[in-house]
Each structure stands twice: as structure tokens, then as C-alpha cells.
Design an enzyme around this catalytic site. Structure first.
Site, PDB file in Angstrom:
ATOM      1  N   LYS A  89     -13.614  35.511  69.374  1.00  0.00           N
ATOM      2  CA  LYS A  89     -14.409  35.652  70.589  1.00  0.00           C
ATOM      3  C   LYS A  89     -15.869  35.377  70.270  1.00  0.00           C
ATOM      4  O   LYS A  89     -16.562  36.194  69.678  1.00  0.00           O
ATOM      5  CB  LYS A  89     -14.285  37.045  71.195  1.00  0.00           C
ATOM      6  CG  LYS A  89     -14.819  37.089  72.638  1.00  0.00           C
ATOM      7  CD  LYS A  89     -15.254  38.459  73.066  1.00  0.00           C
ATOM      8  CE  LYS A  89     -16.691  38.754  72.739  1.00  0.00           C
ATOM      9  NZ  LYS A  89     -17.681  37.900  73.457  1.00  0.00           N
ATOM     10  N   GLY A 122     -23.656  41.497  65.020  1.00  0.00           N
ATOM     11  CA  GLY A 122     -24.456  41.766  66.205  1.00  0.00           C
ATOM     12  C   GLY A 122     -25.368  42.957  65.990  1.00  0.00           C
ATOM     13  O   GLY A 122     -25.774  43.267  64.866  1.00  0.00           O
ATOM     14  N   SER A 123     -25.672  43.655  67.074  1.00  0.00           N
ATOM     15  CA  SER A 123     -26.652  44.732  67.038  1.00  0.00           C
ATOM     16  C   SER A 123     -26.060  46.018  66.476  1.00  0.00           C
ATOM     17  O   SER A 123     -24.843  46.225  66.470  1.00  0.00           O
ATOM     18  CB  SER A 123     -27.178  44.994  68.450  1.00  0.00           C
ATOM     19  OG  SER A 123     -26.168  45.572  69.264  1.00  0.00           O
ATOM     20  N   GLY A 174     -22.425  47.709  67.012  1.00  0.00           N
ATOM     21  CA  GLY A 174     -21.696  47.951  65.772  1.00  0.00           C
ATOM     22  C   GLY A 174     -21.151  49.367  65.695  1.00  0.00           C
ATOM     23  O   GLY A 174     -20.028  49.593  65.234  1.00  0.00           O
ATOM     24  N   GLU A 224     -21.689  43.165  60.217  1.00  0.00           N
ATOM     25  CA  GLU A 224     -22.945  42.565  59.747  1.00  0.00           C
ATOM     26  C   GLU A 224     -23.940  42.768  60.879  1.00  0.00           C
ATOM     27  O   GLU A 224     -23.845  42.119  61.915  1.00  0.00           O
ATOM     28  CB  GLU A 224     -22.740  41.080  59.414  1.00  0.00           C
ATOM     29  CG  GLU A 224     -23.794  40.525  58.472  1.00  0.00           C
ATOM     30  CD  GLU A 224     -25.062  40.143  59.198  1.00  0.00           C
ATOM     31  OE1 GLU A 224     -26.006  40.978  59.212  1.00  0.00           O
ATOM     32  OE2 GLU A 224     -25.116  39.044  59.743  1.00  0.00           O
ATOM     33  N   CYS A 282     -30.804  37.859  61.498  1.00  0.00           N
ATOM     34  CA  CYS A 282     -30.781  39.232  60.998  1.00  0.00           C
ATOM     35  C   CYS A 282     -31.380  39.327  59.599  1.00  0.00           C
ATOM     36  O   CYS A 282     -31.861  40.382  59.195  1.00  0.00           O
ATOM     37  CB  CYS A 282     -29.370  39.786  61.025  1.00  0.00           C
ATOM     38  SG  CYS A 282     -28.133  38.697  60.314  1.00  0.00           S
ATOM     39  N   GLU A 311     -35.976  46.053  64.647  1.00  0.00           N
ATOM     40  CA  GLU A 311     -35.623  44.631  64.611  1.00  0.00           C
ATOM     41  C   GLU A 311     -35.989  44.010  65.961  1.00  0.00           C
ATOM     42  O   GLU A 311     -35.441  44.382  66.994  1.00  0.00           O
ATOM     43  CB  GLU A 311     -34.136  44.444  64.338  1.00  0.00           C
ATOM     44  CG  GLU A 311     -33.764  42.976  64.208  1.00  0.00           C
ATOM     45  CD  GLU A 311     -32.286  42.768  63.923  1.00  0.00           C
ATOM     46  OE1 GLU A 311     -31.953  41.928  63.079  1.00  0.00           O
ATOM     47  OE2 GLU A 311     -31.461  43.470  64.548  1.00  0.00           O
TER      48      GLU A 311
END
Length: 480
Positions: free
Chosen positions: A179, A232-233, A237, A254, A288, A386
Site C-alpha cells: 500500500k 512514516g510518522s 508508527g 522506520e 527522515c 521533525e
């Protein structure tokens, strides 16, 4: 400009109509519609998982000899290589990555990595276990694929991230439901077409495009999925980890980063300025692993601020299709608004914006943001959060110990770099940084090495044999 119409999903080796409604795709440089893709319904997602489940439980892929799986992945890599031009165009228009960066980081490295994974797929040997004196029972440790993997990919490097996840899972013998992020889905169709051309068995690679709260969350919770790999964020996560824990799924995450670039007092400043700037403007800061904190020995602080600021002001922001462009747009209006919201905290935190800090005035349309330099201490919001935009914070350090303490004073621990002339000294500093990937006078990407973070930057590793092992179970077979 091409207009992409992709109404179908790739499930069980066939293209089938999506039933969840259309998703509009836009070019972040122009804000124009560049295509429409078919969104998956929950029923479509369930069908894709069922196809992957059947392919794993009953199909040939997990049972192939390693050399056969390797040959199939080489065919897939070759098919992707023949699509270079189409992949490049889709990445430039869908993600907004400058074409000069796309050809290398977004395209050449993933293609090279597919071939690396294909080679690794043929090298998965069993490991003998020596008998211990008490039992004197010999044995062997075998690696078996974990099962059906849900690969949930981010928008910023969609081809590269998909390669790390899907390539490693396939090399291990798993089947996959892929996805992509619905903001940048176009490259995923070329990957599915390459799998079709390579004649991967039906159900081995399945593509569903849909929104994260429904389709992504549904995949994570699905009883037919054995492992989840998500990029992702941090908040998402956490949700993935909680949902996966209900059925004890294998979860690889990650997540975010606030990576430091430490400049020691003996560093060659003129020589490293391009790397310092490139470290945070790459892909408009949507990386990231971006080094968004420059931590400088106080004796060189003013010099670094002046030279980095001058280089940032000279950075070419523009059309991603122009080879001269160094920085393109952010991915969406929402992402630009998030970056603006972060910058709005500067005054309250005592931070000082010395370059940029706002939407780029040179563009009437497109989600452009000025490359930005901020001066602050490490407690400031801009030094801790971030931002995911082309924004760097420059921080003063008293000495090497202080630089390490500042670098580690973060909830993230993904990457970092140390610049200095004396290798032993710089390596000593690098070893003290609490992060998964740290370079000395260089970047940290290596396809044969593990990639991943400490603390809130994630769980598990991607890249190299470690990335493949994330999708393997270890079984001891012993005999008497």
C-alpha cells in the site's frame, strides 16, 4: 504533461477494478491534477490479503529453491530498468523531486538495490549448529519466510522505500500486499507492471491504493497478515505497533529523525558546506534522515553560520523538471502549512530565522517553501521536532563532549554525520552518537548495510541481509 489514469488494483496476478472510489493525484509544483487512481475498498483489501495468503500457504514462491527466487527477482529488476524513463517522469511530477536527484537517489539506487536483493535471495544458506557436550545433539538453523507482509510506504521516496520493504520480503520468500501513500501512488503501478512482466506467481505481489486510516489500518489489523513494515510518522508508527501487538505481528518501523551534523573545530568548512546544505534541503527536506541540526564548535560557529547561510541563499529552487533545480516543492498544501506552523514558534523559543522562513515568493503556484536557516539552542521547538521541510537549526557547542550531548538530546536517533580532519577523533565522536546510521565526512547510505534508528526513530532494520532477516523466522532442526 502526461495524465495518468490508473483505475485498477493489481491482485492475484491480475488487474482488477478498484471499488473504493477515485483518488485524485496532483503535481505539487503546479497544483494541477495529473491523474486519477482507483481507491481500494475494505473488500478489495481483504481480497488482496486472501490472494497473498493463498500464494504463501499453497503457492510455489516460499518453496522455491533460492536460485529460482533469485532468478525471478533479477527478471523483476530488469523489467524495472526498462521503465527508467516512465519511473523518472512519475517521480518528478508526483513527488516533486528535482529530476537531477530523481535519477540518482530516487531511481538508480533502488534499481541497484533490487539487483543486490536478487543476488542475496540466492545466498540464504542454513547454518549448522555444533553439538554441545551435555546433549551431543547436532542441528541446523534454517530461515523460513515469516508469511504475508503488509508494506506501507511513505510518499517522500516511494520507489526507494518500496524496494527496501518489498524487495527484502520477496527475497525472504514472503508474499506481499503493498500500500503506497495515496499522496504519491503513481510509481507503484510501474512496480506492479514489472512484477507482471517478470511473471511472479499470482498473489506474490499485490497492490492496493487507499487512505491510511481505513486501508492501511485494516492491513495492519488483518488476521491474514503476519508482518508489517511501515515508514512514516511517529504517531502513526505507534498506532501500527499497537494494532500489530494484538496478534503479535512482526513489526518493522522506520519513523522520524532529527539527525545531527557535528562540525568539529578542525573541520574544513569550505569543503563541507555543500554537504551541510544538501543534508537538509534534499528532497525539499522531506527525508527522515536529513541532517537538520548542525552542531558547531563555538570557535567555528560564526564562520559556519555565514557560509551555510550564503550557500542556502544561492540554492536554486524551481521546477523539478529543470535539471538546474536543486530544491523543488513540498508534497502538498497541508505539508507546507505544517512547516509554516513549526516556524511560527521561532520567536517564542528565542530562535532567530536568518534565511528564509516563509513560502517562496518566486512562485504563484506550487507548494514551494524557502530553504531556511535558524539559529537556536537545542531546547527550542525547531531543534527538537521533525519539520519535514527545508529547515535547519544551527546550534553552538562548547567542545566535543558538549556536541555529543546535544546530538543525543533528542527523542530521535536515526542518522548523523561528523565532520573533522582527524579520523580517529571524528570516529570517536561518531561512536558516541545514539543513532543507527552515522557517517564521518560522508553520508551513510549503503545498500549492503542496515538502515534504521534508535529511540523513536523506529524498530528493526532495512537494508542488507539484516533487512531480509526481518522477514524470516528462525527454526532449529536437530536430530539424534
Amino acid at each position: 504533461m502526461s495524465v495518468y489514469e490508473e483505475p485498477d488494483l493489481f491482485v492475484d496476478g491480475r488487474w482488477v477494478p478498484a471499488t473504493g472510489g477515485a483518488i485524485t493525484v496532483e503535481n505539487p509544483a503546479t497544483e494541477e491534477r495529473i491523474g486519477t487512481v482507483g481507491g481500494a475498498s475494505e473488500s478489495d483489501m481483504d481480497t488482496a490479503v486472501s490472494a497473498a495468503r493463498k500464494a504463501f500457504d499453497d503457492g510455489p514462491w516460499p518453496r522455491m529453491a533460492p536460485r529460482e527466487r533469485s532468478a525471478a527477482l533479477f527478471r523483476l529488476a530488469d523489467a524495472l530498468g526498462r521503465r527508467r524513463d516512465e519511473i523518472t517522469e512519475r517521480l518528478v511530477t508526483d513527488v516533486g523531486t528535482p529530476v537531477s536527484l530523481t535519477r540518482g537517489l530516487q531511481l538508480a539506487r533502488p534499481l541497484e538495490h533490487w539487483r543486490y536483493l536478487a543476488e542475496m535471495a540466492g545466498r540464504r544458506d542454513d547454518e549448522p549448529v555444533p553439538p554441545v557436550p551435555v546433549t551431543n545433539v547436532p542441528g541446523v538453523v534454517v530461515r523460513e519466510p515469516v508469511g504475508v507482509v503488509a508494506g506501507l510506504c511513505a510518499y517522500n521516496f516511494p520507489f526507494l522505500i518500496a524496494t527496501w520493504k518489498l524487495g527484502a520480503a520477496l527475497a525472504a520468500g514472503c508474499t506481499v500486499v503493498y500500500k503506497p501513500n495515496e499522496i504519491a501512488p503513481l510509481i507503484s503501478y510501474e512496480l506492479a507492471r514489472a512484477a507482471e512482466e517478470a511473471e511472479l506467481p499470482p498473489g506474490v505481489l499485490n497492490l492496493v491504493v487507499g487512505d491510511g486510516p481505513h486501508i492501511g489500518a485494516g492491513l495492519v489489523a488483518h488476521h491474514g497478515v503476519d508482518a508489517v513494515s511501515f515508514t512514516g510518522s511517529v504517531p502513526v508508527g505507534r498506532s501500527v505497533l499497537r494494532a500489530g501487538a494484538a496478534s503479535f505481528k512482526r513489526v518493522v518501523l522506520e519513523l522520524g529523525g532529527k539527525s545531527p551534523a557535528i562540525v568539529l573545530d578542525d573541520a574544513n568548512i569550505d569543503g563541507i558546506v555543500p554537504a551541510l546544505v544538501g543534508g537538509f534541503v534534499v528532497n525539499a527536506g522531506q527525508s527522515c534522515g536529513a541532517t537538520t541540526r548542525i552542531i558547531v564548535a563555538e570557535s567555528r560557529y560564526d564562520e559556519v553560520v555565514d557560509k551555510v547561510s550564503a550557500a542556502v541563499e544561492a540554492t536554486v529552487v524551481g521546477d523539478p523538471a529543470d535539471p538546474k533545480t536543486q530544491v523543488g516543492p513540498l508534497i502538498s498544501a497541508a505539508q507546507r502549512e505544517r512547516v509554516e506552523a513549526h516556524l511560527a514558534t521561532a520567536d517564542d523559543d528565542g530562535a532567530k530565522v536568518v534565511v528564509g522562513g516563509a513560502r517562496h515568493p518566486g512562485f504563484g503556484r506550487g507548494y514551494y517553501f524557502q530553504p531556511t536557516v535558524v539559529l537556536a539552542d537545542n531546547k527550542a521547538h525547531l531543534a527538537q521536532e521533525e519539520i519535514f521541510g527545508p529547515v535547519v537549526t544551527i546550534i553552538k557547542a562548547k567542545d566535543d563532549d558538549d556536541a555529543v550531548a546535544i546530538a543525543n538530546d533528542s527523542r530521535f536517533g536515526l542518522a548523523g554525520v561528523v565532520y573533522g580532519r582527524k579520523r580517529a577523533r571524528a570516529m570517536g565522536v561518531a561512536r558516541r552518537i545514539r543513532a543507527g546510521n552515522v557517517g564521518v565526512n560522508t553520508g551513510v547510505f549503503n545498500q549492503a548495510a542496515p538502515i534504521g534508528g534508535y529511540k523513536e526513530s523506529g524498530l528493526g532494520r532495512e537494508g542488507g541481509p539484516w533487512g531480509i532477516d526481518e522477514f524470516c523466522e528462525l527454526k532449529l532442526l536437530s536430530w539424534n
